[in-house]
Design an enzyme around this catalytic site. Sequence first.
Site, short mmCIF file in Angstrom:
data_model
loop_
_atom_site.label_atom_id
_atom_site.label_comp_id
_atom_site.label_asym_id
_atom_site.label_seq_id
_atom_site.Cartn_x
_atom_site.Cartn_y
_atom_site.Cartn_z
N ARG A 195 1.26 14.65 13.56
CA ARG A 195 1.20 14.23 12.15
C ARG A 195 1.92 15.23 11.33
NH1 ARG A 195 -0.39 8.73 9.67
NH2 ARG A 195 1.35 8.08 8.94
N PRO A 196 2.77 16.06 11.38
CA PRO A 196 3.35 17.45 11.07
C PRO A 196 3.18 17.57 9.07
CG PRO A 196 4.48 18.25 12.49
CD PRO A 196 3.92 16.58 12.66
N ASP A 255 4.18 -0.01 11.67
CA ASP A 255 2.93 -0.16 11.20
C ASP A 255 2.95 -1.72 12.09
OD1 ASP A 255 2.49 2.34 10.68
OD2 ASP A 255 2.89 1.20 8.01
N CYS A 274 -4.42 13.00 12.96
CA CYS A 274 -4.93 11.85 12.57
C CYS A 274 -5.00 11.36 13.89
CB CYS A 274 -3.92 11.23 11.43
SG CYS A 274 -2.91 10.54 11.79
N ARG A 322 -8.85 -0.05 4.61
CA ARG A 322 -7.84 0.46 3.49
C ARG A 322 -6.33 -0.05 3.19
NH1 ARG A 322 -6.21 6.05 7.30
NH2 ARG A 322 -4.99 6.16 5.52
N ILE A 355 8.07 6.37 16.82
CA ILE A 355 7.25 7.39 15.62
C ILE A 355 6.23 8.27 15.60
CG2 ILE A 355 7.27 6.96 13.37
CD1 ILE A 355 10.10 5.51 14.05
N LYS A 395 0.69 -0.51 -0.13
CA LYS A 395 0.08 -0.05 -0.23
C LYS A 395 0.78 1.15 -0.30
CE LYS A 395 -1.49 1.53 4.30
NZ LYS A 395 -1.68 3.22 4.14
N ASN A 396 2.23 1.60 1.57
CA ASN A 396 2.37 2.60 1.05
C ASN A 396 3.71 2.78 -0.16
OD1 ASN A 396 1.01 3.05 3.42
ND2 ASN A 396 2.86 2.57 4.86
N LEU A 416 8.35 18.67 7.45
CA LEU A 416 9.44 18.67 6.84
C LEU A 416 9.47 18.46 5.30
CD1 LEU A 416 10.68 15.59 9.05
CD2 LEU A 416 11.29 18.13 9.10
C1 UD1 Z 1 4.80 6.50 6.23
C2 UD1 Z 1 4.10 5.35 5.95
C3 UD1 Z 1 2.62 5.04 7.74
C4 UD1 Z 1 3.93 4.40 8.68
C5 UD1 Z 1 5.19 5.37 8.54
C6 UD1 Z 1 6.47 6.01 9.25
C7 UD1 Z 1 3.14 5.85 3.75
C8 UD1 Z 1 1.33 6.28 3.36
N1 UD1 Z 1 2.34 5.45 5.20
O1 UD1 Z 1 3.93 7.80 7.36
O2 UD1 Z 1 2.38 3.86 7.27
O3 UD1 Z 1 3.68 4.66 10.22
O4 UD1 Z 1 6.12 6.31 7.88
O5 UD1 Z 1 6.86 3.89 8.90
O6 UD1 Z 1 3.90 5.60 3.61
N2 UD1 Z 1 6.63 13.49 10.36
C9 UD1 Z 1 7.24 15.46 11.13
N3 UD1 Z 1 7.12 16.93 10.14
C10 UD1 Z 1 6.99 16.15 8.84
C11 UD1 Z 1 6.86 14.99 8.24
C12 UD1 Z 1 6.96 13.84 9.48
O7 UD1 Z 1 7.69 16.36 12.00
O8 UD1 Z 1 6.78 17.35 7.81
C13 UD1 Z 1 7.74 13.46 11.91
C14 UD1 Z 1 5.82 12.43 12.14
O9 UD1 Z 1 4.60 13.30 13.30
C15 UD1 Z 1 6.22 11.06 12.28
C16 UD1 Z 1 7.67 10.57 11.83
O10 UD1 Z 1 8.14 12.31 11.35
O11 UD1 Z 1 6.21 11.37 14.05
C17 UD1 Z 1 7.33 9.66 11.33
O12 UD1 Z 1 6.49 10.32 10.10
P1 UD1 Z 1 7.00 9.98 8.56
O13 UD1 Z 1 7.95 8.93 7.86
O14 UD1 Z 1 7.05 11.14 7.83
O15 UD1 Z 1 5.18 8.77 7.89
P2 UD1 Z 1 4.53 9.21 6.96
O16 UD1 Z 1 5.20 9.12 5.33
O17 UD1 Z 1 2.99 10.11 7.02
#
Ligand code: UD1
Length: 422
Positions: A123-124, A308, A118, A400, A330, A22-23, A127
């Site tokens: 989850r901002p 996950d 969410c 999903r 995470i 999926k991801n 980055l």
């Molecule tokens: C992806 C996966 C999700 C998985 C996660 C971590 C998809 C569609 N989803 O989510 O299933 O649980 O990786 O392996 O691929 N963060 C910030 N700022 C940002 C982005 C992230 O602070 O702009 C933080 C998040 O809140 C979290 C951490 O960074 O604490 C890691 O998140 P991230 O790796 O970005 O997860 P996703 O890509 O959203």
Amino acid sequence: MDSILVKGGAALNGQIAIAGAKNACLTLMPATLLSEEPLTLTNAPRLSDIKTMTTLLQSLGAEACSMQDGQVLALSSHDIHNHTADYDIVRKMRASILVLGPMLARDGHAVVSLPGGCAIGARPVDLHLQALEALGADLDLRDGYVHAKAPGGLKGGTVDFPIVSVGATENVLMAATLAKGTTVIKNAAREPEIVDLADCLRRMGAQIEGDGTDTITVQGVDRLGAATHPVVADRIELGTYMLAPAIAGGEVELLGGRIDLVEAFCEKLDAAGVSVTETEKGLKVSRKNGRIGAVDVVTEPFPGFPTDLQAQMMALMCTAEGTSVLEERIFENRFMHAPELMRMGARIDVHGGTATVHGVEKLRGAKVMATDLRASVSLILAGLAAEGETLVGRVYHLDRGYERLEAKLSACGAQVERVSTK
Ligand code: UD1
């Protein structure tokens, strides 16, 4: 509304085919926006999140149709006439933010709704935005939307992430393929889905090195072309179904499973008393001897133990002998399955990002509620091991990320069915 009814106690024996990730698919699909030529994805999973991404791409003017019962996605973005990703779609699925980098890189402008919070935390997307700014994007946040511009095109730059983010790495990796000059992405995510995306982008003509390590280098090109790409196997679906015979007993072969996708997870299974062996077609899993032992788990970016799989591992630890400590590093709010598991007789103490699980001999079936995708499947796993019936509500979360879950588990002898409840 549908629920899943699980009658516990049956050992599982048989084979389960693992679908495409999926991801991975959710980041491969927006890659179509980088090129005017077709992108065909094979081994696509049949999931509601994939339908949501299809709807989003179509709303932008992309052609997206699914063939072969949804396993092939034919995408084409030769006529992108709308550059706004609307809140009504983005709020349903955070991965929608992944259209930002590609649209901006190809056409020099994009407007994407901010996803909002969410169930598993704030989850901002800061980055993602900082990384695109490092490539020269001009960003303005107003009315809940990111208004992004790069009139003369993006320019290669250095992106140094303060923390590892899968999505932000994907967004900037896609954008960098069409930026002028060289982009270096430091502290990049190393997940298999990143490597899969880089493979697909290379097939489209991108010049990328270092994916799978923490430094990715991209040499921008003028345009990308057509490609056909098979989606990598879903390591989270794989890990989830590996836990089914571990928790319920029996022996299951996971077709298409690969150790390299789940190494850290396999180390924990081994320590808990679960046998995993490689076969010609995938991985075979069974319990070694007697009761599962307690193991401690800390979630980390790949190659560490995946967040996950934390909820599903907690289900296994609920019936283990001894006490295990699960630390979630995470996401800040990812233990919503714990109170539901406790309704089934589990003994769990949650303090901040740490859950202490005191194993019990038997769980008991109960009526429980899914709170997010991985939490919902942890309740189904627990139901497989519980005495009596477990009814898991709000299964739209499950749809999903798990295709034909009831059919896959039932084929191995589990008593799992979808029922309509009010
Ligand atoms: C992806 C996966 C999700 C998985 C996660 C971590 C998809 C569609 N989803 O989510 O299933 O649980 O990786 O392996 O691929 N963060 C910030 N700022 C940002 C982005 C992230 O602070 O702009 C933080 C998040 O809140 C979290 C951490 O960074 O604490 C890691 O998140 P991230 O790796 O970005 O997860 P996703 O890509 O959203």
